[in-house]
Design a protein around this motif. Structure first.
Motif, short mmCIF file in Angstrom:
data_model
loop_
_atom_site.label_atom_id
_atom_site.label_comp_id
_atom_site.label_asym_id
_atom_site.label_seq_id
_atom_site.Cartn_x
_atom_site.Cartn_y
_atom_site.Cartn_z
N MET A 69 47.90 42.42 53.86
CA MET A 69 48.54 43.20 54.92
C MET A 69 49.86 43.80 54.43
SD MET A 69 46.53 43.16 57.59
CE MET A 69 45.06 43.00 56.57
N SER A 70 50.58 43.01 53.61
CA SER A 70 51.87 43.51 53.11
C SER A 70 51.69 44.62 52.08
CB SER A 70 52.67 42.36 52.49
OG SER A 70 52.14 41.98 51.23
N VAL A 71 50.60 44.56 51.32
CA VAL A 71 50.38 45.55 50.26
C VAL A 71 50.14 46.94 50.84
CG1 VAL A 71 48.97 46.19 48.26
CG2 VAL A 71 49.51 43.79 48.69
N TYR A 72 49.49 47.00 52.03
CA TYR A 72 49.32 48.32 52.67
C TYR A 72 50.67 49.02 52.78
CZ TYR A 72 44.66 46.84 54.30
OH TYR A 72 43.36 46.42 54.37
N CYS A 75 52.66 49.16 48.59
CA CYS A 75 52.14 50.08 47.57
C CYS A 75 51.04 51.02 48.09
CB CYS A 75 51.58 49.30 46.39
SG CYS A 75 52.84 48.44 45.43
N GLY A 76 50.60 50.84 49.32
CA GLY A 76 49.59 51.75 49.86
C GLY A 76 48.21 51.12 49.97
N PRO A 77 47.31 51.77 50.69
CA PRO A 77 45.97 51.25 50.96
C PRO A 77 45.13 50.96 49.73
CG PRO A 77 46.49 53.08 52.43
CD PRO A 77 47.57 53.03 51.40
N SER A 78 45.15 51.86 48.76
CA SER A 78 44.31 51.68 47.57
C SER A 78 44.69 50.41 46.81
CB SER A 78 44.43 52.89 46.64
OG SER A 78 43.90 54.04 47.27
N THR A 79 45.99 50.18 46.66
CA THR A 79 46.43 48.98 45.97
C THR A 79 46.01 47.72 46.72
OG1 THR A 79 48.33 50.21 45.11
CG2 THR A 79 48.44 47.81 44.98
N ALA A 80 45.99 47.79 48.05
CA ALA A 80 45.57 46.63 48.85
C ALA A 80 44.13 46.25 48.52
CB ALA A 80 45.72 46.94 50.33
N VAL A 81 43.27 47.25 48.33
CA VAL A 81 41.87 46.99 47.97
C VAL A 81 41.79 46.32 46.60
CG1 VAL A 81 39.64 48.04 47.49
CG2 VAL A 81 41.03 48.89 49.39
N VAL A 82 42.60 46.80 45.66
CA VAL A 82 42.61 46.21 44.32
C VAL A 82 43.07 44.75 44.38
CG1 VAL A 82 43.68 46.31 42.03
CG2 VAL A 82 42.97 48.43 43.19
N VAL A 83 44.16 44.50 45.10
CA VAL A 83 44.70 43.14 45.23
C VAL A 83 43.67 42.22 45.89
CG1 VAL A 83 46.48 41.73 46.34
CG2 VAL A 83 47.09 43.89 45.24
N ALA A 115 42.31 49.56 54.94
CA ALA A 115 42.94 50.69 54.24
C ALA A 115 42.61 52.00 54.92
CB ALA A 115 42.47 50.71 52.78
N LEU A 116 41.37 52.11 55.40
CA LEU A 116 40.97 53.33 56.11
C LEU A 116 41.82 53.54 57.35
CD1 LEU A 116 38.95 55.66 56.39
CD2 LEU A 116 37.46 54.11 57.68
N GLY A 117 42.03 52.46 58.11
CA GLY A 117 42.85 52.58 59.32
C GLY A 117 44.29 52.91 58.99
N TYR A 118 44.84 52.27 57.95
CA TYR A 118 46.23 52.54 57.57
C TYR A 118 46.40 53.98 57.12
CZ TYR A 118 50.93 51.22 56.09
OH TYR A 118 52.30 51.11 55.99
N GLY A 119 45.40 54.46 56.38
CA GLY A 119 45.47 55.85 55.90
C GLY A 119 45.33 56.86 57.02
N LEU A 120 44.43 56.60 57.97
CA LEU A 120 44.23 57.53 59.08
C LEU A 120 45.49 57.68 59.93
CD1 LEU A 120 40.60 56.61 60.22
CD2 LEU A 120 41.35 58.70 59.06
N LEU A 121 46.28 56.63 60.01
CA LEU A 121 47.52 56.69 60.80
C LEU A 121 48.71 57.14 59.95
CD1 LEU A 121 47.33 53.52 63.08
CD2 LEU A 121 46.90 55.90 63.68
N ASN A 122 48.42 57.50 58.69
CA ASN A 122 49.49 57.91 57.79
C ASN A 122 50.61 56.87 57.73
OD1 ASN A 122 48.37 60.46 57.01
ND2 ASN A 122 48.96 61.25 59.03
N GLY A 123 50.21 55.61 57.59
CA GLY A 123 51.20 54.54 57.53
C GLY A 123 52.16 54.73 56.37
N PRO A 124 53.45 54.56 56.58
CA PRO A 124 54.45 54.75 55.52
C PRO A 124 54.36 53.65 54.47
CG PRO A 124 55.50 53.84 57.46
CD PRO A 124 54.08 54.16 57.86
#
Length: 453
Positions: A69-72, A75-83, A115-124
């Motif tokens: 949750m913190s990685v979103y 470093c962003g959604p993609s990094t969260a998937v990697v982690v 990650a999809l949800g975080y990206g759709l909301l343009n999370g900072p």
């Protein structure tokens, strides 16, 4: 044939999930920008993935979820998937390969859903999250909900293939429903870790969040171990008491099980459910003070013998009086032989003046007594006994609780006393034991032993 089909379907599910997860992870790793930070977060996630809460609503949940949750935010959604993919490697050695693959796929795909949800909301992400904290919090909450939803669906897919639709319904109703809020709390802890990390603390941020949770886990584990030891002692004590009479062996365990079924049907909170089951287990603990000759007597009890039996609730309270966590079950133990119309004992309480737990225990206590063999009569059938309870609603029992109990037994069934109970003594013409008092005026006794007039 059906088993073979299920196994084939499971293999197909695992294969498909593994291929999709690998593809998603490879796409995500190509989008990683900050390699040093990603490596640090992977290390923290690996360490956290070995830490799971042993009990409570979110038991079994890995604390690596907080890191993801913190990685979103960091470093962003993609990094969260990697982690998430790296964190999934920390699985016990004895996990079968198919389950190991599916678990790893589940980590990656659920992180991708978030990650999809975080990206759709343009999370900072990064420093921008510090300036736009509300937006980051909202995006993480949405990511957490999607993460939970994807995880539930993947679990349900396996459960459905292995155990059928009924288990899936139970899973969504009782497991997902009870863990949703605790797991959502992981999202907020993730935001807290992200803000501390982005503020310059880096790996120390993980320690600030994880260490208090580890300490809390240790403390809760110690408390759980103490409770389990106390419960084991209680059960051993009850077994010793019940060796006085082969006819009532297992009675307290069955009453505890029965009141537990009612409590779950009534949706009692977890702490109240636990207290109710303890009260059911200990309701007859005072019988330790009743002479064995009276407990085993097959014939009618005289007034003095009945008076000795009627003391067992008070003696039970004395026995458990020094156990702190059982404080709330005392009233249930003391009053489980009260009757709804006020003719019970020891205080002659009536209606809702009878403690709630005592009213539940009184119903289950009488039910198990009647569906068990006694020295003077064979066991009655479940349906016959339910009919008796229904007949005595409003006089001896709380009518609403009787309705609840009947519903529970008819929907879930009941495991009556074991068949190896001794056969009743056919030479005994009449008699009742103290549990049957709930279903007979005075239980065949007279005078002061017959209860309040």
């Amino acid at each position: 044939m059906t088993t073979t089909l299920h196994r084939s379907a499971l293999r197909l599910l695992v294969t498909a999930a593994s291929i999709v997860a690998l593809a998603v992870w490879l796409i995500a790793i190509r989008k990683v920008d900050d390699v040093p930070a990603t490596a640090q977060l992977c290390a923290v996630a690996l360490a956290a993935s070995t830490l799971r809460f042993p009990h409570g609503p979110a038991r079994g949940a890995s604390m690596a979820t907080i890191v993801i949750m913190s990685v979103y935010v960091i470093c962003g959604p993609s990094t969260a998937v990697v982690v998430a993919g790296v964190a999934s490697l920390a699985q016990p050695r004895n996990v079968p390969i198919m389950k190991r693959l599916y678990n790893s796929s589940q980590w990656i795909l659920t992180a991708a859903a978030g990650a999809l949800g975080y990206g759709l909301l343009n999370g900072p992400t990064g420093d921008a999250a510090l300036e736009h904290a509300p937006e980051a919090i909202l995006a993480v909450v949405v990511a957490g909900l999607l993460h939970q939803g994807a995880n539930a669906l993947m679990m349900a897919a396996v459960l459905g293939l292995e155990r059928g639709v009924k288990v899936v319904v139970y899973f969504f109703r009782d497991v997902v429903g009870s863990t949703a809020l605790p797991m959502l709390g992981y999202s907020f802890l993730g935001v807290l870790m992200a803000m501390a990390w982005t503020g310059g603390l880096r790996v120390v941020a993980g320690l600030l969040v994880m260490v208090p949770l580890v300490v809390a886990r240790w403390a809760l584990t110690q408390d759980l171990a103490e409770r389990q030891a106390q419960e084991a002692a209680m059960r051993a004590f009850i077994q010793v008491i019940e060796t006085k009479d082969l006819y009532t062996r297992g009675h307290s365990e069955r009453v505890s099980q029965g009141v537990g079924m009612v409590g779950r049907f009534l949706k009692l909170p977890e702490d109240r459910q636990e207290a109710l089951e303890h009260a059911g287990l200990l309701h007859d603990v005072g019988k330790v003070g009743v002479p064995t000759s009276i407990i085993r007597k097959p014939g009618r009890l005289d007034d003095s013998e009945m008076d000795a039996v009627r003391l067992h609730p008070a003696r039970g309270v004395e026995l458990i009086g020094n156990i702190p966590f059982l404080e709330e079950v005392k009233s249930a133990v003391l009053h489980h032989h009260e009757k709804y119309d006020g003719t019970g004992y020891p205080a002659g309480l009536s209606g809702t003046n009878i403690p709630y737990f005592a009213r539940i225990i009184g119903i289950v206590d009488a039910f198990d007594a009647l569906t068990s063999t006694r020295s003077y009569r064979p066991a009655r059938s479940v349906e016959e006994t339910l009919a008796i309870l229904d007949k005595d609603r409003t006089t001896h029992f709380d009518p609403q609780l009787v309705d609840a109990f009947i519903t529970v037994i008819r929907s879930q069934g009941w495991t009556a006393a074991r068949k190896e109970q001794p056969a009743p003594d056919e030479t005994v013409e009449a008699g009742v034991d103290h549990d049957d008092l709930s279903l007979d005026s005075g239980g065949g006794a007279s005078g002061s032993a017959a209860g309040p007039g």
